[in-house]
Design an enzyme around this catalytic site. Structure first.
Site, PDB file in Angstrom:
ATOM      1  N   ASP A  44     -18.452   0.201   7.954  1.00 48.70           N
ATOM      2  CA  ASP A  44     -18.970   1.397   7.529  1.00 48.70           C
ATOM      3  C   ASP A  44     -20.429   1.505   7.880  1.00 48.70           C
ATOM      4  OD1 ASP A  44     -18.952   3.739   5.576  1.00 48.70           O
ATOM      5  OD2 ASP A  44     -20.851   2.874   4.815  1.00 48.70           O
ATOM      6  N   TYR A  49     -28.959   4.410   9.527  1.00 48.96           N
ATOM      7  CA  TYR A  49     -29.130   3.210   9.072  1.00 48.96           C
ATOM      8  C   TYR A  49     -29.815   2.571  10.097  1.00 48.96           C
ATOM      9  CZ  TYR A  49     -25.603   3.799   5.577  1.00 48.96           C
ATOM     10  OH  TYR A  49     -24.716   4.299   4.367  1.00 48.96           O
ATOM     11  N   LYS A  78     -21.523   8.468  10.093  1.00 45.39           N
ATOM     12  CA  LYS A  78     -21.714   9.599   8.972  1.00 45.39           C
ATOM     13  C   LYS A  78     -22.837  10.455   9.993  1.00 45.39           C
ATOM     14  CE  LYS A  78     -21.256   6.587   5.220  1.00 45.39           C
ATOM     15  NZ  LYS A  78     -21.961   5.358   5.579  1.00 45.39           N
ATOM     16  N   HIS A 111     -22.881  13.019   5.549  1.00 45.55           N
ATOM     17  CA  HIS A 111     -23.490  11.775   4.662  1.00 45.55           C
ATOM     18  C   HIS A 111     -23.958  12.336   3.454  1.00 45.55           C
ATOM     19  CE1 HIS A 111     -25.851   7.957   5.370  1.00 45.55           C
ATOM     20  NE2 HIS A 111     -25.684   8.012   4.205  1.00 45.55           N
TER      21      HIS A 111
END
Ligand SMILES: NC(=O)c1ccc[n+]([C@@H]2O[C@H](COP(=O)([O-])OP(=O)(O)OC[C@H]3O[C@@H](n4cnc5c(N)ncnc54)[C@H](OP(=O)(O)O)[C@@H]3O)[C@@H](O)[C@H]2O)c1
Length: 325
Positions: A44, A49, A78, A111
């Site tokens: 994921d 990130y 995302k 997201h």
């Protein structure tokens, strides 16, 4: 227990995936390598990130060394909130695919139901009103093109998911949300099951160690501990196995090889029905009036405080979660 679930596209989603949020760029590669070696087939990711380039290097190493082939992995990423404009959605997946060194994603998610000015991350002065139908239409085009083999959403309340289902040409394949033993999401799970939307559980261990999480801990909950002791498993394994038995994929994050392996060791045993029933005794969300007396006792751990602001379309957290908080 099946090691995967079937999406409404017909594709299989492996029931456990490695989370990559808060895995620093210098450790994320080793965590992914260890996870895939241990048997994980689902990773994921997200552009926000800030580690997708390093994730891509880890995939390349796994493919080059012949550990797995691309088709063996299920890779999610995302769309960040600053790329909600329909013309920006292809650019967002383009950057993610380039960073991950892939030709397609198995699942691409909006997201969060928040829209920000392009190039920004989370400042209130950068909020724009979201236009989910327009963003979703752009996501549908990615699905048509094959760059995203499934599309879905994340952090959508029941109401927002129903609003999307009402207008979608391509139904969302998944809603990735916080879901664990102290935020069990019964209402959302029922809605997802009835509408063919897969529920994917983030923070399945209650996100211990995350600074913004101040609430109760899944792994130290007395009921979780007592079930773990009876089954001779760890609280983390019990928390993850509960998720699988509820029909959701679980996305634990770990940077530690021993814990990565421990978290995957959840397939050759099960929680018997009488012990599963114990988990419904874990108190869930408080009524508002109760919360005044027991703040942060039983509620979402990741509440998206930043979304609720006078400059946002969501003035309060209640607005953002449509009362599901
Ligand atoms: N869509 C979204 O908005 C969203 C939001 C949050 C999370 N997510 C996804 O969900 C993933 C997981 O969520 P999360 O990272 O918030 O929380 P989590 O997986 O519930 O918890 C991760 C924490 O648990 C520790 N841990 C892992 N295995 C353990 C074990 N067996 N025993 C004890 N502690 C253990 C980890 O520490 P060590 O690393 O030291 O092992 C880490 O601090 C994220 O990485 C991300 O991919 C998505």
């Amino acid at each position: 227990m099946a090691e995967s679930f079937v999406l409404n596209t017909g594709a299989s989603i492996p029931s456990i995936g490695l989370g990559t949020w808060q895995l620093e760029p210098d450790v994320v590669g080793n965590a992914i390598y260890a996870a895939v070696k241990a048997g994980y087939r689902h990773i994921d990711c997200a552009s926000i990130y800030c580690n997708e380039k390093e994730v891509g290097l880890a995939f390349k190493r796994l493919f080059d060394e012949g550990v797995v082939k691309r088709e063996d992995l299920f890779i999610t990423s995302k769309l960040w909130s600053d790329h909600h404009a329909p013309e920006d959605v292809p650019e967002a997946i383009g950057t993610t695919l380039e960073d991950l060194q892939l030709d397609f994603l198995d699942l691409f998610l909006i997201h969060e139901p928040i829209r920000l000015k392009k190039g920004t991350t989370s400042n209130p002065e950068d909020f724009l009103p979201p236009d989910i139908p327009a963003t979703w239409e752009a996501m549908e085009k990615l699905y048509d093109s094959g760059k995203a083999r499934a599309i879905g959403v994340s952090n959508f309340s029941c109401k927002k998911l129903e609003d999307l289902l009402a207008i979608a040409r391509v139904s969302p394949a998944a809603n990735q949300v916080e879901c664990h033993l102290i935020w069990q999401q019964d209402k959302l799970r029922k809605l997802c099951q009835s509408r063919g939307v897969h529920l994917s559980a983030y923070s399945p261990l209650g996100s211990p160690g995350t600074s913004e999480v101040n609430g109760p801990s899944v792994l130290t909950n007395p009921i979780v501990i007592s079930v773990a002791e009876k089954l001779q498993k760890t609280p983390a394994q019990v928390a993850l196995r509960w998720g699988l038995q509820m029909g959701q994929s679980v996305l634990p994050k770990s940077s530690n090889t021993a814990r990565i392996m421990q978290n995957f060791d959840i397939f050759d045993w099960s929680i018997p029905e009488d012990l599963m029933a114990k988990f419904s005794e874990i108190k869930q969300a408080c009524l508002n009036s109760e919360r005044m007396f027991f703040p942060l006792f039983h509620e979402r751990l990741l509440r998206f405080e930043y979304a609720a602001h006078p400059l946002s379309v969501y003035k309060t957290l209640e607005d953002f979660w449509d009362g599901e908080i």
